[in-house]
Every structure is written in structure tokens, then in C-alpha cells.
Design a protein around this motif. Structure first.
Motif, PDB file in Angstrom:
ATOM      1  N   TYR A 158       0.850  -1.403  -0.063  1.00 46.66           N
ATOM      2  CA  TYR A 158      -0.017  -0.067  -0.039  1.00 46.66           C
ATOM      3  C   TYR A 158       0.790   1.311  -0.070  1.00 46.66           C
ATOM      4  CZ  TYR A 158      -4.039  -2.819   1.215  1.00 46.66           C
ATOM      5  OH  TYR A 158      -4.884  -3.822   1.113  1.00 46.66           O
ATOM      6  N   VAL A 159       2.073   1.192   0.625  1.00 42.89           N
ATOM      7  CA  VAL A 159       2.971   2.403   0.846  1.00 42.89           C
ATOM      8  C   VAL A 159       4.064   2.643   0.003  1.00 42.89           C
ATOM      9  CG1 VAL A 159       4.059   3.727   2.480  1.00 42.89           C
ATOM     10  CG2 VAL A 159       1.847   2.638   3.020  1.00 42.89           C
ATOM     11  N   PRO A 211       3.587   1.769  -4.580  1.00 43.37           N
ATOM     12  CA  PRO A 211       2.901   2.554  -5.168  1.00 43.37           C
ATOM     13  C   PRO A 211       3.989   3.861  -5.459  1.00 43.37           C
ATOM     14  CG  PRO A 211       1.659   1.783  -3.520  1.00 43.37           C
ATOM     15  CD  PRO A 211       2.805   1.144  -3.087  1.00 43.37           C
ATOM     16  N   GLN A 212       5.103   4.344  -4.404  1.00 41.13           N
ATOM     17  CA  GLN A 212       5.951   5.337  -4.371  1.00 41.13           C
ATOM     18  C   GLN A 212       6.784   4.984  -5.205  1.00 41.13           C
ATOM     19  OE1 GLN A 212       6.794   7.798  -0.802  1.00 41.13           O
ATOM     20  NE2 GLN A 212       5.085   6.186   0.309  1.00 41.13           N
ATOM     21  N   ARG A 240       7.214   5.015  -9.288  1.00 52.42           N
ATOM     22  CA  ARG A 240       7.406   6.277  -9.979  1.00 52.42           C
ATOM     23  C   ARG A 240       8.928   6.231 -10.274  1.00 52.42           C
ATOM     24  NH1 ARG A 240       3.548  10.635  -6.830  1.00 52.42           N
ATOM     25  NH2 ARG A 240       1.756   9.656  -7.420  1.00 52.42           N
TER      26      ARG A 240
END
Lengths: 270, 246
Positions: free
Chosen positions: A185-186, A189-190, A193
Motif C-alpha cells: 500500500y505504501v 506505489p511510490q 514512479r
């Protein structure tokens, strides 16, 4: 390079995401490279245009002969990158795992793959697979390419994940998220990028490296060129055409990656 | 001090980084609803002590019991305990890929199975409480430090914790933003939340703390009411520290 398990385990390098064996990705700030890109791109298009216009025979014939090959090249590239992403994610997570056995397996895989030339790996996996099951050439090519690129992709994932500040993990864990929920979740997703641009880079490198699978009998762009040349004996003309087509494709892709990079950095600044 | 049995019981805890003792034989009981402020010079072990309470730091020896759960007991699910213990960090640590609202609702939705509408409503209530309801749909990068920290407090409160830990919540803020964060903390204290704060804000400590814990060299040197602590410190190290900062 230290080969003791422990050293590999603790080898959490700083943020080096640049896996620079692809085509040079033009940066908006880098004017020199941008003009080099335009020069190559326009040069390639003009060369292609002139050849087709002024010497339709044999160049037009070659040009009509190779598109099947372009399609196969893209098929191999896209399938291999998709599989390599999966292998890379697993490898990257394995490399940062706290379980030392998982860690060792992932690290060893990366070491071995990086230590053997891609062409040798292709032959090896192709014939090794052939001993166990009969797989179509195309599938064998895809598997070989993804096993190799999965290792590089694993490094990209690892770097992308370790680049996320430790405070993010602590914040998530303090809320009660488990280690894997935090990742899902954390962190990922970061990390995605940060990871996307080098993945684009790998995609281009992979596209070029797929020319190697022509040796396994896969009818890719290079293979189609070789077929044409061996019938017509027009080696120079054929490979000129093949080279120009490869160049145009990779130049377009590198521009796309550059756009993507720009948009992503925009996103982060928001 | 109340006579309730302590909600946090830290007994003879030591922690070593390599050979260096970050904490040595620390004991501290905290009652439900109590506000404890931990003060000390940097490197005194105060943040380490705070972080052992939700086991962001493991301990080398000793025992910590939080809300009846022994943190070193293998059968205790630390994630369950952490849901009861909110934490606010010096560097905010908001999730940059989520909006303010999503930052607050992520944990209740994923961990407590709260449905989205309820979570959103609760998040709005909390944002209103910390005074930045209008920023609900903004990404954290657009917020000032003070606003980010208030969101971080709201995020921690969204799990309805019984205990809140604050790890130097105002140290990374520009001076003009410290007040807005402290106001939220004071409000929280008035509502009866059990709070353990590592901070350098002496005004806050004086106003809110039931007890002040002074640490240095990984040890608790003095525990006192704010009154005693500021007017009549006992330990020479405390006296020296207070002389330097006041």
C-alpha cells in the motif's frame, strides 16, 4: 565484489537507479543530447526516405520484406519485459528480504545472470529447455530474455524500493500495517514512479538485445533481414535497412521514455 | 497520578546498538490518561525509549507491557498493539502518493475494514478537529510543515488509539508553525488521551505534562511534576540542562 553471503545481504547501496546500457534518454535540460537525438532521428528518416525514393530496387523490396520481423521483435520485447517485470519484482523483494536464505537465492541469481553473456544464456536456456520439454522457439526466446532481464530488473526494483525514505515504512508500521501490507500500500506505489524511467530504459535495451534471438531461429527483424540477404546476396543494402529501422524504433522509444520521465517528475512536484 | 493500573509498563529495559547502550535499565509506568513529557539532550535515548513503546525499536533486555500485551511475547500480534498506539514523527511521514483524506482513511479501511463512506466522514471530522478540513483533497506536498503535522496527528487518531506517542513533533517546523501543532496536542490532552511526548517545547511540557521525565546517557535521571521539575530540580544534570535552555 565480495561473494560472502553476509556482504551481499548488507549491500544496501545508495540510490543508483541508472542502469545505463539502453539508448541515451534525452533530458529536457540536456540540450546537447536533445539535438543529438534530433540529428539522429532526422538523419535516419532522411536516409530511409532517400534510399526508398532514389533506389527503390532493392530498398523498397527489403522494406516490404521485413515488417513481419518488426512485429516479432515487438512481440518478443513486450512479452519478455512483462515476464521480466514479474521476475524483477520477486527478485528485488528477495534482495531486500530479511530472510537470509531468500536473500541469498535472489542475490545468487543476480550474480550468475550478470556474469554470463546474454548470448550464452540464450543458447544455454534454449538447449536446456529443449532437453526437458519441447517449447516453441519464440517461447524459448522469451523465457531466456526474461530470465536475463529479470535480474537487471530486480536491481532496478531493489534500488527503487530502498530509495523510499525509511520514515514511510515506520509510519505505516506504526499504524498497524504488516510488513507486506506496508510494501503493497505504501512503498511500491511510490517506488513505481522512481522505477518507471529505468524500466523504460531496460525496455529499449531489451528491444535491441532481442536481435540475438534471431540466432535461435526466431523470425525477428534481424532474422528477416538475414533471410532476405541470403537469398539476394545484397548484404550491405539489407543490413543498412535493418540498422536504420532499429535506429528509428529505438529513437522513438527513447523519446517516449523521456516524455514519461518528464510527466512523472511533474507529478511528484505537484 | 491516578491509582489505575498502568497502561504502559516499562520494566528494566536496556537496548544496545552494537556495544553502545542507548537505554540502560529504564523503568517507567504510565497510567491511562496520563501525559508524560520526556526531555533530555540529544543522544540521551529519549526517542529510542519512545520508539520501544510500539516496538519500532526492539529491546535487548527488560520488559514492556502495553495495554496488557507483553511486546516480547511471541504470541502477541504486534500489529494489533500498534493499532492501539498512534505515533507522530518529527518528519511527518505522510504518504506522498495519497491525498490528505486518503492518508487518514487508508489504515481504517484496510486494517479495520471500515467502509469508505464511514472512513471519509470520520476523516472529515478529524480534519475539522485539527483545523484543515479545506485541505482534504490536496496532496501532502502542497501543505506547509505545520499542516502536514496536523494531518499526521489526524492520521494517527483515525485508528482510535488509546495511546499517542509524539517524537519531537515540532522540531522540524518553522517557528511560526509550532503553535498550531501544539494547540492540537493541547486539545488532545484535554480530551484525556494518554500521551507520551518527546519534545523541546518547555511551555507545552509545563502546561500539559502530568510528569516530566528527564533522560541522559540512556538513563532516566529524574521524574517529577512540572512544578518540581522547573522550580526545584533534584539531579545536578537536570539543573545544568535547565540552566542551559531556560
Amino acid at each position: 565484489m565480495k561473494h560472502q553471503g553476509k556482504c551481499v545481504v548488507e549491500e544496501t547501496q545508495p540510490i543508483v537507479i541508472d542502469v545505463g546500457d539502453g539508448a541515451a534518454i534525452p533530458k529536457p535540460s540536456d540540450k546537447g543530447l536533445v539535438s543529438a537525438w534530433w540529428l539522429s532521428f532526422i538523419g535516419a528518416l532522411v536516409t530511409l526516405g532517400c534510399l526508398l525514393y532514389f533506389k527503390p530496387n532493392p530498398y523498397w523490396r527489403i522494406f516490404k520484406f521485413i515488417p513481419d520481423g518488426i512485429l516479432v521483435t515487438f512481440q518478443v520485447t513486450v512479452s519478455a519485459i512483462a515476464l521480466a517485470l514479474v521476475i524483477g519484482l520477486i527478485t528485488g523483494l528477495g534482495r531486500i528480504s530479511r530472510n537470509k536464505y531468500i536473500n541469498l537465492v535472489a542475490s545468487t541469481y543476480v550474480e550468475v545472470v550478470r556474469g554470463v553473456p546474454l548470448l550464452v544464456q540464450l543458447f544455454y536456456i534454449y538447449y536446456a529447455l529443449g532437453r526437458v520439454v519441447h517449447v516453441p522457439d519464440l517461447l524459448a526466446a522469451v523465457i531466456s530474455m526474461s530470465v536475463c532481464y529479470g535480474a537487471y530488473m530486480g536491481e532496478v526494483f531493489r534500488a527503487g524500493i530502498t530509495a523510499i525514505a525509511v520514515g514511510q515504512t515506520e509510519a505505516a508500521r506504526s499504524l498497524g500495517f504488516t510488513r507486506s501490507q506496508t510494501m503493497y500500500y505504501v512503498i511500491l506505489p511510490q517506488a513505481w514512479r522512481t522505477i518507471l524511467p529505468p524500466v523504460g530504459n531496460e525496455f529499449i535495451a531489451l528491444l535491441k538485445d532481442t536481435s540475438l534471438v534471431s540466432i535461435l531461429g526466431v523470425a525477428d527483424l534481424l532474422r528477416r533481414g538475414r533471410e532476405f540477404a541470403s537469398e539476394s546476396f545484397l548484404y550491405f543494402e539489407t543490413f543498412t535497412m535493418v540498422a536504420v529501422v532499429y535506429l528509428i524504433i529505438t529513437l522513438i522509444l527513447s523519446k517516449l521514455v523521456s516524455f514519461m520521465e518528464e510527466r512523472l517528475s511533474h507529478h511528484v512536484k505537484r | 497520578m491516578s491509582n489505575d493500573s498502568p497502561i504502559i509498563r516499562i520494566s528494566d529495559v536496556s537496548k544496545y546498538f552494537d556495544d553502545v547502550a542507548a537505554l540502560s535499565h529504564v523503568s517507567l509506568d504510565i497510567a491511562p490518561g496520563e501525559k508524560v513529557v520526556i526531555i533530555g539532550p540529544s543522544g540521551s535515548g529519549k526517542s529510542t525509549l519512545l520508539r520501544t513503546i510500539n516496538r519500532l525499536e526492539d529491546i535487548s533486555s527488560g520488559k514492556i507491557v502495553v495495554d496488557g500485551f507483553d511486546l516480547d511475547d511471541k504470541s502477541v500480534d504486534i500489529n494489533k498493539v500498534r493499532m492501539e498506539v498512534g505515533m507522530v514523527f518529527q518528519s511527518f511521514n505522510l504518504f506522498p502518493h495519497k491525498t490528505v483524506l486518503e492518508n487518514i482513511t487508508l489504515a481504517p479501511i484496510k486494517l479495520k475494514g471500515m467502509d469508505k463512506a464511514d472512513a471519509d466522514a470520520m476523516a472529515s471530522r478529524l480534519l475539522d478537529k485539527v483545523g484543515i478540513l479545506e485541505k482534504a483533497d490536496v496532496y501532502p506536498a502542497k501543505l506547509s510543515g505545520g499542516q502536514q503535522q496536523r494531518v499526521a496527528i489526524a492520521r494517527a487518531l483515525a485508528m482510535s488509539p488509546k495511546i499517542m506517542l509524539f517524537d519531537e513533533p515540532t522540531s522540524a517546523l518553522d517557528p511560526e508553525m509550532i503553535g498550531e501543532v501544539l494547540d492540537v496536542m493541547v486539545k488532545l490532552a484535554r480530551e484525556g488521551m494518554t500521551m507520551v511526548c518527546v519534545t523541546h517545547e518547555m511551555g507545552f511540557a509545563r502546561e500539559v505534562a502530568d510528569r516530566i521525565v528527564f533522560m541522559d546517557g540512556g538513563q532516566i535521571l529524574e521524574i517529577a511534576t512540572p512544578e518540581q521539575f522547573y522550580n526545584n530540580p533534584q539531579h545536578p544534570r537536570t539543573q545544568k540542562f535547565l540552566e542551559q535552555i531556560l
